[in-house]
Motif scaffolding. Sequence first.
Motif, mmCIF file in Angstrom:
data_model
loop_
_atom_site.group_PDB
_atom_site.id
_atom_site.type_symbol
_atom_site.label_atom_id
_atom_site.label_comp_id
_atom_site.label_asym_id
_atom_site.label_seq_id
_atom_site.Cartn_x
_atom_site.Cartn_y
_atom_site.Cartn_z
ATOM 1 N N THR A 191 1.065 -1.573 -0.229
ATOM 2 C CA THR A 191 0.118 -0.300 0.037
ATOM 3 C C THR A 191 0.495 1.549 0.086
ATOM 4 O O THR A 191 0.963 2.100 -0.612
ATOM 5 N N ARG A 192 2.011 1.050 0.815
ATOM 6 C CA ARG A 192 3.139 2.758 1.138
ATOM 7 C C ARG A 192 3.190 2.394 -0.545
ATOM 8 O O ARG A 192 3.658 3.696 -1.333
ATOM 9 N N THR A 193 3.763 1.781 -1.704
ATOM 10 C CA THR A 193 4.183 1.597 -2.514
ATOM 11 C C THR A 193 3.614 2.491 -3.461
ATOM 12 O O THR A 193 3.423 3.346 -5.443
ATOM 13 N N LEU A 194 1.949 2.505 -3.001
ATOM 14 C CA LEU A 194 0.153 3.506 -3.936
ATOM 15 C C LEU A 194 1.013 4.784 -4.269
ATOM 16 O O LEU A 194 0.576 5.371 -4.393
ATOM 17 N N ALA A 195 1.299 4.945 -2.895
ATOM 18 C CA ALA A 195 1.405 6.198 -2.745
ATOM 19 C C ALA A 195 2.919 7.225 -3.529
ATOM 20 O O ALA A 195 3.579 6.921 -3.581
ATOM 21 N N ASP A 196 2.283 9.001 -3.298
ATOM 22 C CA ASP A 196 3.973 9.687 -4.453
ATOM 23 C C ASP A 196 5.027 9.671 -2.979
ATOM 24 O O ASP A 196 5.726 9.964 -3.497
ATOM 25 N N ARG A 197 3.855 9.977 -1.796
ATOM 26 C CA ARG A 197 5.148 10.363 -1.222
ATOM 27 C C ARG A 197 5.040 9.230 0.746
ATOM 28 O O ARG A 197 3.459 9.461 0.860
ATOM 29 N N VAL A 198 6.107 8.982 1.568
ATOM 30 C CA VAL A 198 5.153 8.372 2.898
ATOM 31 C C VAL A 198 6.201 9.087 3.999
ATOM 32 O O VAL A 198 7.396 9.232 3.629
ATOM 33 N N VAL A 199 5.572 10.103 4.437
ATOM 34 C CA VAL A 199 5.600 10.821 5.045
ATOM 35 C C VAL A 199 5.830 10.645 6.965
ATOM 36 O O VAL A 199 4.763 9.749 6.957
ATOM 37 N N SER A 200 6.480 10.903 7.328
ATOM 38 C CA SER A 200 6.319 10.553 8.946
ATOM 39 C C SER A 200 6.634 11.567 9.718
ATOM 40 O O SER A 200 6.542 13.162 8.747
ATOM 41 N N VAL A 201 5.476 11.750 10.853
ATOM 42 C CA VAL A 201 5.485 13.195 11.501
ATOM 43 C C VAL A 201 6.553 13.167 12.702
ATOM 44 O O VAL A 201 6.206 11.885 13.562
ATOM 45 N N PRO A 202 8.056 13.681 12.886
ATOM 46 C CA PRO A 202 8.470 13.882 13.773
ATOM 47 C C PRO A 202 8.708 13.368 14.854
ATOM 48 O O PRO A 202 7.510 14.030 15.509
ATOM 49 N N ILE A 203 9.420 12.782 15.641
ATOM 50 C CA ILE A 203 9.210 12.119 17.542
ATOM 51 C C ILE A 203 10.077 13.354 18.041
ATOM 52 O O ILE A 203 11.428 12.653 17.289
ATOM 53 N N TYR A 204 9.448 14.057 18.492
ATOM 54 C CA TYR A 204 11.396 14.539 19.811
ATOM 55 C C TYR A 204 11.725 14.562 20.929
ATOM 56 O O TYR A 204 12.229 14.553 22.118
ATOM 57 N N GLY A 205 10.320 13.760 21.369
ATOM 58 C CA GLY A 205 10.652 13.971 22.251
ATOM 59 C C GLY A 205 10.760 11.364 22.581
ATOM 60 O O GLY A 205 10.869 11.065 22.026
ATOM 61 N N ARG A 206 10.499 10.960 23.833
ATOM 62 C CA ARG A 206 10.592 10.238 23.665
ATOM 63 C C ARG A 206 9.607 8.456 23.473
ATOM 64 O O ARG A 206 9.423 7.464 23.402
ATOM 65 N N ALA A 207 8.545 9.365 23.258
ATOM 66 C CA ALA A 207 6.939 8.522 22.890
ATOM 67 C C ALA A 207 7.513 7.312 21.822
ATOM 68 O O ALA A 207 8.187 8.175 20.991
ATOM 69 N N GLU A 208 7.334 6.557 21.628
ATOM 70 C CA GLU A 208 6.895 5.571 20.775
ATOM 71 C C GLU A 208 6.611 5.215 18.969
ATOM 72 O O GLU A 208 6.966 5.967 18.131
ATOM 73 N N SER A 209 5.657 6.846 19.734
ATOM 74 C CA SER A 209 4.636 6.938 18.572
ATOM 75 C C SER A 209 3.944 7.523 18.963
ATOM 76 O O SER A 209 3.330 7.849 19.655
ATOM 77 N N LEU A 210 3.208 7.754 17.515
ATOM 78 C CA LEU A 210 1.844 8.625 17.991
ATOM 79 C C LEU A 210 -0.270 7.652 17.616
ATOM 80 O O LEU A 210 0.417 6.877 16.401
ATOM 81 N N ASN A 211 -0.714 8.115 18.374
ATOM 82 C CA ASN A 211 -1.979 7.035 17.787
ATOM 83 C C ASN A 211 -2.788 7.581 16.526
ATOM 84 O O ASN A 211 -2.106 8.815 16.168
ATOM 85 N N LEU A 212 -3.274 6.949 16.168
ATOM 86 C CA LEU A 212 -3.446 7.397 14.831
ATOM 87 C C LEU A 212 -4.324 8.806 14.571
ATOM 88 O O LEU A 212 -3.827 9.859 13.649
ATOM 89 N N ALA A 213 -5.083 8.557 15.674
ATOM 90 C CA ALA A 213 -5.935 10.527 15.889
ATOM 91 C C ALA A 213 -5.277 10.703 15.674
ATOM 92 O O ALA A 213 -5.076 12.130 15.110
ATOM 93 N N THR A 214 -3.967 10.986 16.435
ATOM 94 C CA THR A 214 -3.812 12.273 16.581
ATOM 95 C C THR A 214 -2.118 12.667 15.785
ATOM 96 O O THR A 214 -2.525 13.942 14.694
ATOM 97 N N ALA A 215 -1.764 11.644 15.080
ATOM 98 C CA ALA A 215 -1.121 11.505 13.885
ATOM 99 C C ALA A 215 -2.204 11.944 12.750
ATOM 100 O O ALA A 215 -1.230 13.292 11.567
ATOM 101 N N ALA A 216 -3.484 11.523 12.580
ATOM 102 C CA ALA A 216 -3.849 12.449 11.764
ATOM 103 C C ALA A 216 -4.378 13.592 11.951
ATOM 104 O O ALA A 216 -4.499 14.121 11.113
ATOM 105 N N ALA A 217 -4.531 14.200 13.534
ATOM 106 C CA ALA A 217 -5.020 15.547 13.347
ATOM 107 C C ALA A 217 -3.300 16.577 12.785
ATOM 108 O O ALA A 217 -3.979 17.450 12.406
ATOM 109 N N VAL A 218 -2.730 16.012 13.286
ATOM 110 C CA VAL A 218 -1.403 16.716 12.990
ATOM 111 C C VAL A 218 -0.794 16.820 11.426
ATOM 112 O O VAL A 218 -0.401 18.171 11.075
#
Length: 256
Positions: free
Chosen positions: A217-244
């Motif tokens: 599915t990723r290969t179908l996208a024009d770009r694969v974009v990451s939300v940078p993590i500046y603290g120690r959190a492993e990741s963002l949950n889906l809704a938070t990542a979507a909002a950002v």
Amino acid sequence: MKHTRRLATRAFRAETGEFLAEGPQAVREALTVPDATVEVFATEAATAQHADLVEAAEVADVPWHVVTDDVVESIADTVQPQGVIGRCRIPTESLDSLLATDPTFVVVCADIRDPGNAGAVIRCADAAGAQGVVFVGDSVDPYNPKSVRATVGSIFHLPVVTERDVAATLGRLQGRGLQVLAADGGGDVSLFDDGLDLARPTAWLMGNEAWGLPAGTRTLADRVVSVPIYGRAESLNLATAAAVCLYASARARLTG
């Protein structure tokens, strides 16, 4: 009442083209849309508390049924219902009808399974000014009672479409000039990279809560974009990542 209770199941929603909107805010928004609401069930206390909704139902010629607390509890999806539930019609939206509006800002949810997350993404999309949300693959039904409740009425504000074929859906969006940006922790470009043009017509692709987007599915996208993590959190949950991501696009679109 038996009919209304059965709307808790996806199969019956699909068969009838109806769903339940629980809570005063959801019913309030439903009543602003012509022919969206079939009828409303409310307790005596909720009827007294929400006179504005009773008036809105009268204006919209929507039956308002005063029922007992037990009846509302038997229909509601929550442990402590808010006393007002609307039986509503599912809009006849499709990818064709969405594309006919020439959208330039769309959200695509691939294989999202949690109804609360689905509703939160719809709410984020509405708040950020997106023009539609498309659920593809094996995603949860966006008209699931939990999903509808999590939208807090936003499901009545923008087209919500369900499509099965992920590749075909993304291809059609790209064919209409939208870049597909896949949000993924392993993206090759940061959301805040100056080389990422978020002012362009964009379809944001969001993946499953647990495993994200499959490689195919990723290969179908024009770009694969990451939300940078500046603290120690492993990741963002889906809704938070979507909002950002959506607000980054909204800002770029507003500032040119």
